[in-house]
Design a protein around this motif. Structure first.
Motif, PDB file in Angstrom:
ATOM      1  N   ILE A   1      44.341  46.831  30.895  1.00  0.00           N
ATOM      2  CA  ILE A   1      43.478  47.259  29.702  1.00  0.00           C
ATOM      3  C   ILE A   1      42.204  46.519  30.026  1.00  0.00           C
ATOM      4  CG2 ILE A   1      43.142  46.539  27.093  1.00  0.00           C
ATOM      5  CD1 ILE A   1      46.340  46.687  26.952  1.00  0.00           C
ATOM      6  N   SER A   2      41.967  45.375  30.257  1.00  0.00           N
ATOM      7  CA  SER A   2      40.881  44.671  30.454  1.00  0.00           C
ATOM      8  C   SER A   2      40.118  45.525  31.524  1.00  0.00           C
ATOM      9  CB  SER A   2      41.058  43.162  30.555  1.00  0.00           C
ATOM     10  OG  SER A   2      41.539  43.044  31.654  1.00  0.00           O
ATOM     11  N   PHE A   3      40.693  45.613  32.773  1.00  0.00           N
ATOM     12  CA  PHE A   3      39.780  45.894  33.809  1.00  0.00           C
ATOM     13  C   PHE A   3      39.357  47.341  33.466  1.00  0.00           C
ATOM     14  CE2 PHE A   3      42.282  43.376  37.033  1.00  0.00           C
ATOM     15  CZ  PHE A   3      41.646  42.141  36.688  1.00  0.00           C
ATOM     16  N   ALA A   4      40.189  48.370  32.918  1.00  0.00           N
ATOM     17  CA  ALA A   4      39.759  49.567  32.467  1.00  0.00           C
ATOM     18  C   ALA A   4      38.386  49.550  31.670  1.00  0.00           C
ATOM     19  CB  ALA A   4      40.789  50.452  31.913  1.00  0.00           C
ATOM     20  N   LEU A   5      38.353  48.477  30.735  1.00  0.00           N
ATOM     21  CA  LEU A   5      37.290  48.517  29.607  1.00  0.00           C
ATOM     22  C   LEU A   5      36.038  48.095  30.494  1.00  0.00           C
ATOM     23  CD1 LEU A   5      38.905  46.417  26.669  1.00  0.00           C
ATOM     24  CD2 LEU A   5      38.140  48.938  26.797  1.00  0.00           C
TER      25      LEU A   5
ATOM     26  N   MET B   1      38.022  31.494  41.912  1.00  0.00           N
ATOM     27  CA  MET B   1      37.028  31.650  41.095  1.00  0.00           C
ATOM     28  C   MET B   1      35.825  31.741  41.885  1.00  0.00           C
ATOM     29  SD  MET B   1      35.487  29.253  37.909  1.00  0.00           S
ATOM     30  CE  MET B   1      35.248  27.881  38.925  1.00  0.00           C
ATOM     31  N   LEU B   2      35.379  31.103  42.837  1.00  0.00           N
ATOM     32  CA  LEU B   2      34.015  31.197  43.731  1.00  0.00           C
ATOM     33  C   LEU B   2      34.149  32.614  44.329  1.00  0.00           C
ATOM     34  CD1 LEU B   2      34.062  27.487  45.061  1.00  0.00           C
ATOM     35  CD2 LEU B   2      32.502  28.705  43.402  1.00  0.00           C
ATOM     36  N   GLY B   3      35.327  32.778  44.898  1.00  0.00           N
ATOM     37  CA  GLY B   3      35.502  34.059  45.773  1.00  0.00           C
ATOM     38  C   GLY B   3      35.192  35.315  44.803  1.00  0.00           C
ATOM     39  N   LYS B   4      35.604  35.355  43.663  1.00  0.00           N
ATOM     40  CA  LYS B   4      35.393  36.456  42.916  1.00  0.00           C
ATOM     41  C   LYS B   4      34.081  36.672  42.517  1.00  0.00           C
ATOM     42  CE  LYS B   4      40.181  36.269  40.840  1.00  0.00           C
ATOM     43  NZ  LYS B   4      40.727  35.628  39.893  1.00  0.00           N
TER      44      LYS B   4
ATOM     45  N   SER C   1      32.408  38.571  37.843  1.00  0.00           N
ATOM     46  CA  SER C   1      32.211  37.772  36.926  1.00  0.00           C
ATOM     47  C   SER C   1      33.266  37.720  35.781  1.00  0.00           C
ATOM     48  CB  SER C   1      30.998  38.142  35.876  1.00  0.00           C
ATOM     49  OG  SER C   1      29.800  38.146  37.145  1.00  0.00           O
ATOM     50  N   PHE C   2      33.777  38.842  35.407  1.00  0.00           N
ATOM     51  CA  PHE C   2      34.978  38.932  34.437  1.00  0.00           C
ATOM     52  C   PHE C   2      36.230  38.326  35.094  1.00  0.00           C
ATOM     53  CE2 PHE C   2      38.775  41.016  32.660  1.00  0.00           C
ATOM     54  CZ  PHE C   2      38.507  40.656  31.213  1.00  0.00           C
TER      55      PHE C   2
END
Length: 398
Positions: A122-126, A261-264, A142-143
């Motif tokens: 749901i969140s990725f599609a948004l 987190m750093l990788g993303k 970031s997300f």
């Protein structure tokens, strides 16, 4: 009636705080539950195969709910569904704390699976709907990195608490805290328009089944998930084998999540510059090397350092893969379905991997799991290499 991209973007921008808050909770508690397993196994005395089964169960709902996730969100309102998910995994921790046998744990992990399984599609599609092609990698990075704040902070407290108050009391405490936090969120956002979301109708569209670029992206995503989806579950066992103390276990696992987190963040930014396929292929090759080194080293400080780097190129590829999937879909009305399929495929891999790895550990030892994951990481690059070669051939002919 078809919903315009403009209206979807508006809905994403308004609840940015709420969505980030829920992402921190979701990923933090999801990472915390498997950290209980080494202590549960020691107390209840069952095999690594059963550890693999429980880990697989934790991913089951992502398979069952991935494809209908878009419809569920549209019917009930995505925000309401995500808040309900918090309550479900809260109950999961509570049942785990009270578990007297393996059967109780199966029930607990099934409930937790439902709570965790609905969030990401749901969140990725948004996020994809609200982003242009040139900024999608950065926004995805970031997300997805926001969730790792929870993985680092919330999961790090698990083993520390276990050393102080036992795994059962820790599980019960982690069952109570989400309820308190979600009540606070409800109070803060009670006037938010998201609570009054109306049912959304959309036109049914097709085309993904004949989209070669999308299919290759999904294959790479599946193999990558085989390589990386269960690593955070089995790394604590490797730390224990190498002699790490209980109190340090959460912090050492946290090193892996810091790398996530750093990788993303980094991979999301460089994806928009160098291209998602190249970034993904490079990351997988680096991951294979790091996994091989991790499987043979006995130095705890070196393992911690490798874990940070490994985290950056395992879960750090999530925004890269999401960008690849989103960019493979030219008709934006198919974005929700594309991410639903992606979550479904990754869920299947997340179920298969721990079962396979549990058997490998019982027969060959924990270190061999990381070597097998290295093989999968290399194989995951093949579909996208095929895509790059195909794109070059098309450019030459035109």
């Amino acid at each position: 009636m078809i919903v315009s991209l403009k209206s979807i973007k508006l809905r994403v921008n308004k609840p940015s705080f709420s969505l980030s808050y829920l992402h921190i909770m979701n990923d933090g508690w999801f990472a915390s539950l498997p950290l209980l397993l080494p202590f549960i196994q020691k107390d209840l005395k069952f095999s690594f195969s059963r550890i693999g089964l429980l880990t697989s169960i934790l991913s089951l709902a992502s398979i069952a709910l991935a494809l209908p996730s878009a419809s569920i969100s549209k019917k009930f309102g995505g925000y309401k569904v995500l808040v309900l998910a918090v309550l479900l995994y809260s109950f999961s921790f509570a049942i785990t704390g009270l578990a007297k046998s393996f059967n109780y744990l199966i029930v607990a992990f099934i409930i937790g699976s439902i709570g965790f399984g609905i969030f990401h599609p749901i969140s990725f599609a948004l996020i994809a709907h609200s982003s242009t092609k040139n900024e999608l990698g950065k926004k995805m990075g970031s997300f997805t990195a926001i969730g790792d704040i929870g993985r680092i902070g919330i999961s790090a407290g698990v083993t520390l608490l276990i050393s102080l108050v036992s795994w059962r009391n820790t599980a019960l405490l982690y069952g109570i805290i989400p309820i308190i936090l979600v009540i606070g969120l409800i109070v803060i956002t009670k006037k938010n328009s998201l609570w009054n979301e109306k049912e959304i109708q959309s036109e049914k569209v097709h085309g993904l089944h004949c989209n070669v670029q999308f299919i290759l992206a999904i294959i790479s995503s599946f193999i990558d998930s085989l390589a990386s989806s269960s690593l955070f579950v089995f790394i604590p066992f490797l730390y224990i084998l190498r002699g790490a103390s209980t109190a340090l276990l959460g912090s050492l696992s946290g090193a892996f999540f810091i790398g996530n987190m750093l990788g993303k963040i980094i991979s999301g930014k460089i994806t928009d510059v160098f291209g998602s396929n190249k970034v993904f292929i490079t990351s997988e090759i680096i991951m294979a090397g790091l996994l091989t080194v991790l499987s043979i080293t006995e130095s705890i400080p070196l393992m911690a350092a490798i874990s940070v780097l490994l985290g950056a190129v395992t879960k750090g590829t999530v925004p890269v893969l999401n960008t690849i999937i989103a960019n493979s879909v030219s008709d934006k009305r198919l974005i929700d379905k594309a991410f639903g399929i992606g979550s479904f495929v990754n869920g299947v891999a997340a179920v298969i991997a721990p079962l396979l790895f549990g058997i490998i550990i019982d027969k060959l030892g924990i270190a061999r799991v990381f070597q097998v994951s290295a093989y999968f990481a290399v194989i995951a690059t093949i579909p996208l290499i095929i895509q790059i070669i195909s794109n070059k051939k098309q450019k030459r002919t035109t």
